[in-house]
Design a protein around this motif. Structure first.
Motif, PDB file in Angstrom:
ATOM      1  N   ARG A   1      55.543  36.721  44.601  1.00  0.00           N
ATOM      2  CA  ARG A   1      56.601  37.495  45.249  1.00  0.00           C
ATOM      3  C   ARG A   1      56.122  38.512  46.246  1.00  0.00           C
ATOM      4  NH1 ARG A   1      60.724  37.223  40.579  1.00  0.00           N
ATOM      5  NH2 ARG A   1      59.566  35.378  39.974  1.00  0.00           N
ATOM      6  N   PHE A   2      54.925  39.050  46.013  1.00  0.00           N
ATOM      7  CA  PHE A   2      54.445  40.095  46.916  1.00  0.00           C
ATOM      8  C   PHE A   2      53.211  39.643  47.672  1.00  0.00           C
ATOM      9  CE2 PHE A   2      56.786  42.199  43.549  1.00  0.00           C
ATOM     10  CZ  PHE A   2      57.646  43.014  44.270  1.00  0.00           C
ATOM     11  N   GLY A   3      52.853  38.390  47.512  1.00  0.00           N
ATOM     12  CA  GLY A   3      51.728  37.851  48.263  1.00  0.00           C
ATOM     13  C   GLY A   3      50.417  37.987  47.511  1.00  0.00           C
ATOM     14  N   PRO A   4      49.479  37.078  47.783  1.00  0.00           N
ATOM     15  CA  PRO A   4      48.194  37.091  47.077  1.00  0.00           C
ATOM     16  C   PRO A   4      47.363  38.337  47.360  1.00  0.00           C
ATOM     17  CG  PRO A   4      48.248  35.379  48.781  1.00  0.00           C
ATOM     18  CD  PRO A   4      49.628  35.928  48.676  1.00  0.00           C
ATOM     19  N   ARG A   5      47.587  38.971  48.524  1.00  0.00           N
ATOM     20  CA  ARG A   5      46.813  40.184  48.826  1.00  0.00           C
ATOM     21  C   ARG A   5      47.142  41.306  47.854  1.00  0.00           C
ATOM     22  NH1 ARG A   5      44.436  41.325  53.744  1.00  0.00           N
ATOM     23  NH2 ARG A   5      44.012  39.419  54.896  1.00  0.00           N
ATOM     24  N   THR A   6      48.437  41.467  47.555  1.00  0.00           N
ATOM     25  CA  THR A   6      48.840  42.493  46.593  1.00  0.00           C
ATOM     26  C   THR A   6      48.194  42.211  45.241  1.00  0.00           C
ATOM     27  OG1 THR A   6      50.943  42.412  47.733  1.00  0.00           O
ATOM     28  CG2 THR A   6      50.854  43.734  45.748  1.00  0.00           C
ATOM     29  N   ALA A   7      48.234  40.941  44.832  1.00  0.00           N
ATOM     30  CA  ALA A   7      47.643  40.577  43.539  1.00  0.00           C
ATOM     31  C   ALA A   7      46.153  40.871  43.540  1.00  0.00           C
ATOM     32  CB  ALA A   7      47.898  39.103  43.240  1.00  0.00           C
ATOM     33  N   ALA A   8      45.465  40.551  44.647  1.00  0.00           N
ATOM     34  CA  ALA A   8      44.017  40.771  44.708  1.00  0.00           C
ATOM     35  C   ALA A   8      43.715  42.268  44.665  1.00  0.00           C
ATOM     36  CB  ALA A   8      43.439  40.152  45.979  1.00  0.00           C
ATOM     37  N   PHE A   9      44.539  43.071  45.335  1.00  0.00           N
ATOM     38  CA  PHE A   9      44.323  44.518  45.333  1.00  0.00           C
ATOM     39  C   PHE A   9      44.456  45.084  43.920  1.00  0.00           C
ATOM     40  CE2 PHE A   9      46.456  48.668  45.284  1.00  0.00           C
ATOM     41  CZ  PHE A   9      45.456  49.447  45.856  1.00  0.00           C
ATOM     42  N   LEU A  10      45.525  44.663  43.229  1.00  0.00           N
ATOM     43  CA  LEU A  10      45.740  45.173  41.873  1.00  0.00           C
ATOM     44  C   LEU A  10      44.628  44.710  40.938  1.00  0.00           C
ATOM     45  CD1 LEU A  10      49.587  44.668  41.709  1.00  0.00           C
ATOM     46  CD2 LEU A  10      48.386  46.847  41.669  1.00  0.00           C
ATOM     47  N   ARG A  11      44.179  43.466  41.120  1.00  0.00           N
ATOM     48  CA  ARG A  11      43.085  42.974  40.287  1.00  0.00           C
ATOM     49  C   ARG A  11      41.826  43.821  40.507  1.00  0.00           C
ATOM     50  NH1 ARG A  11      40.859  37.381  41.927  1.00  0.00           N
ATOM     51  NH2 ARG A  11      40.376  38.712  43.680  1.00  0.00           N
ATOM     52  N   ALA A  12      41.555  44.138  41.784  1.00  0.00           N
ATOM     53  CA  ALA A  12      40.374  44.945  42.085  1.00  0.00           C
ATOM     54  C   ALA A  12      40.453  46.301  41.394  1.00  0.00           C
ATOM     55  CB  ALA A  12      40.228  45.117  43.596  1.00  0.00           C
ATOM     56  N   CYS A  13      41.631  46.934  41.420  1.00  0.00           N
ATOM     57  CA  CYS A  13      41.779  48.247  40.775  1.00  0.00           C
ATOM     58  C   CYS A  13      41.509  48.148  39.283  1.00  0.00           C
ATOM     59  CB  CYS A  13      43.192  48.791  40.969  1.00  0.00           C
ATOM     60  SG  CYS A  13      43.563  49.201  42.669  1.00  0.00           S
ATOM     61  N   ILE A  14      42.063  47.119  38.652  1.00  0.00           N
ATOM     62  CA  ILE A  14      41.924  47.014  37.198  1.00  0.00           C
ATOM     63  C   ILE A  14      40.492  46.645  36.825  1.00  0.00           C
ATOM     64  CG2 ILE A  14      42.757  45.794  35.140  1.00  0.00           C
ATOM     65  CD1 ILE A  14      45.438  45.458  36.643  1.00  0.00           C
ATOM     66  N   TYR A  15      39.797  45.923  37.717  1.00  0.00           N
ATOM     67  CA  TYR A  15      38.429  45.520  37.407  1.00  0.00           C
ATOM     68  C   TYR A  15      37.434  46.664  37.608  1.00  0.00           C
ATOM     69  CZ  TYR A  15      34.004  43.088  37.492  1.00  0.00           C
ATOM     70  OH  TYR A  15      32.718  42.704  37.224  1.00  0.00           O
ATOM     71  N   LEU A  16      37.779  47.598  38.477  1.00  0.00           N
ATOM     72  CA  LEU A  16      36.822  48.614  38.921  1.00  0.00           C
ATOM     73  C   LEU A  16      36.042  49.321  37.797  1.00  0.00           C
ATOM     74  CD1 LEU A  16      36.138  48.959  41.800  1.00  0.00           C
ATOM     75  CD2 LEU A  16      37.615  50.950  41.922  1.00  0.00           C
ATOM     76  N   PRO A  17      36.682  49.701  36.676  1.00  0.00           N
ATOM     77  CA  PRO A  17      35.899  50.372  35.626  1.00  0.00           C
ATOM     78  C   PRO A  17      34.701  49.559  35.145  1.00  0.00           C
ATOM     79  CG  PRO A  17      38.217  50.651  35.200  1.00  0.00           C
ATOM     80  CD  PRO A  17      38.120  49.704  36.356  1.00  0.00           C
ATOM     81  N   GLN A  18      34.751  48.236  35.269  1.00  0.00           N
ATOM     82  CA  GLN A  18      33.623  47.400  34.868  1.00  0.00           C
ATOM     83  C   GLN A  18      32.387  47.664  35.721  1.00  0.00           C
ATOM     84  OE1 GLN A  18      33.122  44.070  32.919  1.00  0.00           O
ATOM     85  NE2 GLN A  18      34.219  45.420  31.563  1.00  0.00           N
ATOM     86  N   VAL A  19      32.611  48.179  36.925  1.00  0.00           N
ATOM     87  CA  VAL A  19      31.519  48.399  37.864  1.00  0.00           C
ATOM     88  C   VAL A  19      30.762  49.683  37.539  1.00  0.00           C
ATOM     89  CG1 VAL A  19      31.071  48.883  40.294  1.00  0.00           C
ATOM     90  CG2 VAL A  19      32.682  47.109  39.664  1.00  0.00           C
ATOM     91  N   LEU A  20      31.454  50.590  36.886  1.00  0.00           N
ATOM     92  CA  LEU A  20      30.901  51.915  36.623  1.00  0.00           C
ATOM     93  C   LEU A  20      29.795  51.829  35.566  1.00  0.00           C
ATOM     94  CD1 LEU A  20      31.947  54.624  37.766  1.00  0.00           C
ATOM     95  CD2 LEU A  20      33.185  54.933  35.646  1.00  0.00           C
ATOM     96  N   PRO A  21      28.602  52.385  35.844  1.00  0.00           N
ATOM     97  CA  PRO A  21      27.602  52.447  34.782  1.00  0.00           C
ATOM     98  C   PRO A  21      28.177  53.244  33.607  1.00  0.00           C
ATOM     99  CG  PRO A  21      26.648  53.115  36.872  1.00  0.00           C
ATOM    100  CD  PRO A  21      28.122  52.990  37.087  1.00  0.00           C
ATOM    101  N   ILE A  22      27.858  52.808  32.396  1.00  0.00           N
ATOM    102  CA  ILE A  22      28.483  53.423  31.230  1.00  0.00           C
ATOM    103  C   ILE A  22      28.147  54.908  31.136  1.00  0.00           C
ATOM    104  CG2 ILE A  22      28.512  53.393  28.702  1.00  0.00           C
ATOM    105  CD1 ILE A  22      28.305  50.358  28.912  1.00  0.00           C
ATOM    106  N   ALA A  23      26.935  55.272  31.590  1.00  0.00           N
ATOM    107  CA  ALA A  23      26.561  56.682  31.540  1.00  0.00           C
ATOM    108  C   ALA A  23      27.508  57.533  32.384  1.00  0.00           C
ATOM    109  CB  ALA A  23      25.127  56.854  32.041  1.00  0.00           C
ATOM    110  N   VAL A  24      27.874  57.010  33.563  1.00  0.00           N
ATOM    111  CA  VAL A  24      28.781  57.752  34.438  1.00  0.00           C
ATOM    112  C   VAL A  24      30.176  57.783  33.817  1.00  0.00           C
ATOM    113  CG1 VAL A  24      29.806  57.850  36.725  1.00  0.00           C
ATOM    114  CG2 VAL A  24      27.439  57.112  36.464  1.00  0.00           C
TER     115      VAL A  24
END
Lengths: 285, 327
Positions: free
Chosen positions: B129-152
């Motif tokens: 409904r909102f296009g694959p770009r919106t979905a990709a953006f939201l996925r990136a936001c939700i995935y982002l904590p995985q990128v953070l080193p656990i110490a940080v």
């Protein structure tokens, strides 16, 4: 059924309902991002401003000395190259190894594959701290201690565990007709792997590449033990060591976190396009 | 519909009597000579050799160490099964397993379920409904904590969860909910739940990304047909999404469970096992013995037992997964 098929591409709740769903996702996204924004905010504060207003106030200006100090103190440029070299090599090598393993297990269905898989998974099930002493000894014996190549080899094997498992699970459901068709066209197993299986599995392979890069980037314990000389150190080790020495104030810690995370975020954003540019089975070329 | 490409366009002319047999002779119409195919097992060779050197041999060395007493330097002293005898009676070790049930819930069960719903929503609703770009953006936001080193992640969350002027308590204060303000990480009754919350935050992006990649494999015609039949989002979720990405669901559950059994880093940065051991887990205990107390022999025994438990769990789980596949 004419009305249904006319709106077949946009089913379910239309109108305001769909914006409620979008709003829910946006709120979630904000919650996920909030801690990042806090770190970013603190990274550009002066230490005085930080101690006066606390960690959560908005920065009054952009102050980049914390970033610059950290950059110079750890030779960030060199560390960045080391991390890129190690994570990049591991990501590529581990994907290749995962593909080879998963081809034998998922498509070849070799005898005793469950136990072979359990063996490969041991690379992950074994706690890393249990591997440190023996690997240190082996690296010393082979003269690979304090080389980047030793860390690349170790993490290639460790990361391959996940790739082997995910890919062989996915490939065991691979449509047999496609393999059969390729075989009848005269392709041998090696060709089937690279011309049929790999292109169809591309979205999953991209996921593996991204995961391996980021996981290797954030590894701390084994690089800390193996890369003792300053020239070989990675970003994560430099970050962790400085934090451990407690020489940094909160703003510099934030600055170091920003510099530590930035490359992986950039990597993810660049590669995330490949995650969805998928080749569905029905559209193989 | 996209025009079907060459490989799938022609339904494979199966040679009768050889259902997918890999070394089956080619059909009579083919002049190609019968070639010996490379055995599949050969593809395991490079990975297997590296595994032997980097994992199997060190595992056996670790096993040997677990029968010794060693401070990390000097000569290890053989003590037989003493470490294991001590471990059996070590109440602290076994008590820490109970906390691990909560940790497994927070790192494996909840993220996998949440990730599944979120992935299906992004793929089958937002993306359409909102296009694959919106979905990709939201996925990136939700995935982002995985990128953070656990110490940080640990540092940031201790700022947020701090009892005085922490972001969460300030926020509750602004909303007029002072009664809900807590010492999130310092109160023995709450610390485990706070740690669990942070774990869900970190972990949920992992299944989400795997599931969304898996959904790329699903034939869009399946969804289209279901929509034309008027199937609701929930029906499509249950009857298309979940069965189609079953392998990924298994992988995510097992992988996150293993991660949860090795989750010492979260505990280390957030609570150091405290307050009063309320958040200690076996892997943290093993780490403590290896490096804080440098009782390498005992640490090796703890790690061995932990590894054996994880391997047993893996075998049971893989058995279930493969029996499910043959249905």
């Amino acid at each position: 059924m004419a009305t249904v098929s006319a709106t077949a591409r946009r089913p379910g709740p239309g109108g305001p309902g769909r914006y409620a769903v979008l709003l829910a996702y946006l709120v979630l996204a904000a919650v996920m991002l909030l801690p990042f924004l806090i770190v970013l905010g603190n990274a550009v504060k002066t230490p005085a401003e930080y101690s006066q207003n606390g960690p959560l106030a908005l920065p009054e200006g952009i102050y980049l000395d914390g970033l610059r100090d950290f950059w110079e103190r750890v030779d960030y440029g060199d560390k960045l190259l080391n991390s890129l070299l190690i994570s990049g090599s591991v990501a590529v090598l581990a994907v290749v190894l995962s593909v080879l393993n998963a081809y034998a297990l998922g498509i070849g269905r070799v005898k005793g594959r469950l136990w072979v898989l359990v063996l490969f998974l041991m690379a992950n099930t074994l706690p890393q701290e249990a591997l440190v002493y023996p690997l240190y000894f082996l690296a010393k014996q082979t003269g690979l201690y304090d080389t980047r190549i030793s860390v690349i080899i170790v993490f290639t094997v460790v990361q391959t565990a996940f790739g082997t498992y995910l890919l062989s699970s996915v490939l065991s459901g691979f449509p047999r007709e496609i393999l059969e068709a390729a075989r009848i066209d005269g392709a041998n197993r090696w060709q089937v792997l690279w011309r049929v299986v790999v292109p169809v599995s591309r979205p999953t392979l991209s996921v593996l590449l991204v995961f391996f890069f980021i996981w290797t980037w954030n590894e701390f314990l084994i690089p800390l033990v193996f890369l003792v000389s300053n020239d070989n150190q990675t970003v994560s080790v430099a970050l962790g060591v400085l934090q451990g020495q407690r020489l940094m104030d909160a703003t510099m810690t934030s600055a170091s976190a920003v510099l530590g995370v930035l490359p992986t975020v950039a990597f993810f954003l660049i590669f995330q396009r490949t995650l969805t540019r998928g080749v569905t089975v029905g559209a193989i070329k | 519909m996209t025009p079907p490409a060459s490989v799938t366009a022609t339904p494979s002319p199966k040679t009768p009597g050889t259902p997918g047999g890999p070394d089956a002779p080619t059909g009579p119409g083919r002049s190609r000579p019968v070639r010996r195919q490379i055995p599949y097992a050969l593809f395991l060779l490079p990975g297997g050799l590296l595994l032997l050197v980097v994992i199997i041999v060190p595992f056996l060395m670790n096993l040997a160490l677990s029968f010794t007493e060693w401070e990390g330097v000097g000569e290890p002293r053989w003590v037989g099964a003493d470490n294991y005898r001590e471990l059996l009676g070590d109440a602290e070790f076994w008590a820490s397993f109970r906390h691990n049930i909560a940790v497994t819930l927070a790192m494996a069960v909840i993220p996998t379920f949440l990730g599944l719903v979120l992935a299906a929503g992004l793929f089958d609703f937002i993306g359409k409904r909102f296009g694959p770009r919106t979905a990709a953006f939201l996925r990136a936001c939700i995935y982002l904590p995985q990128v953070l080193p656990i110490a940080v992640a640990g540092i940031v969350w201790s700022w947020i969860l701090a009892p005085d002027s922490g972001a969460l308590n300030e926020l509750l204060g602004l909303a007029g909910l002072e009664s809900l303000q807590q010492d999130w990480l310092g109160d023995p009754g709450k610390a485990l739940f706070s740690v669990m919350g942070v774990m869900v935050w970190v972990q949920v992006g992992f299944p989400l990304v795997i599931f969304m990649a898996g959904l790329q494999r699903v034939d869009p015609a399946l969804y289209e047909a279901a929509e034309i039949d008027g199937a609701s989002w929930w029906l499509r979720f249950r009857h298309i999404t979940v069965p189609q990405i079953r392998p990924e669901i298994f992988v995510s559950l097992l992988w996150c469970t293993i991660a949860s059994l090795k989750a010492f880093a979260f505990i280390y940065v957030l609570t150091k096992g405290g307050p009063g051991g309320a958040t200690s887990v076996p892997s943290y205990y093993s780490f403590e013995n290896f490096f804080d107390n440098t009782r390498v022999g005992y640490g090796a025994a703890v790690a061995t037992v932990l590894a054996l438990i994880i391997i047993a769990l893996t075998v049971v789980f893989l058995r279930r997964q493969s029996s499910g596949e043959e249905d």
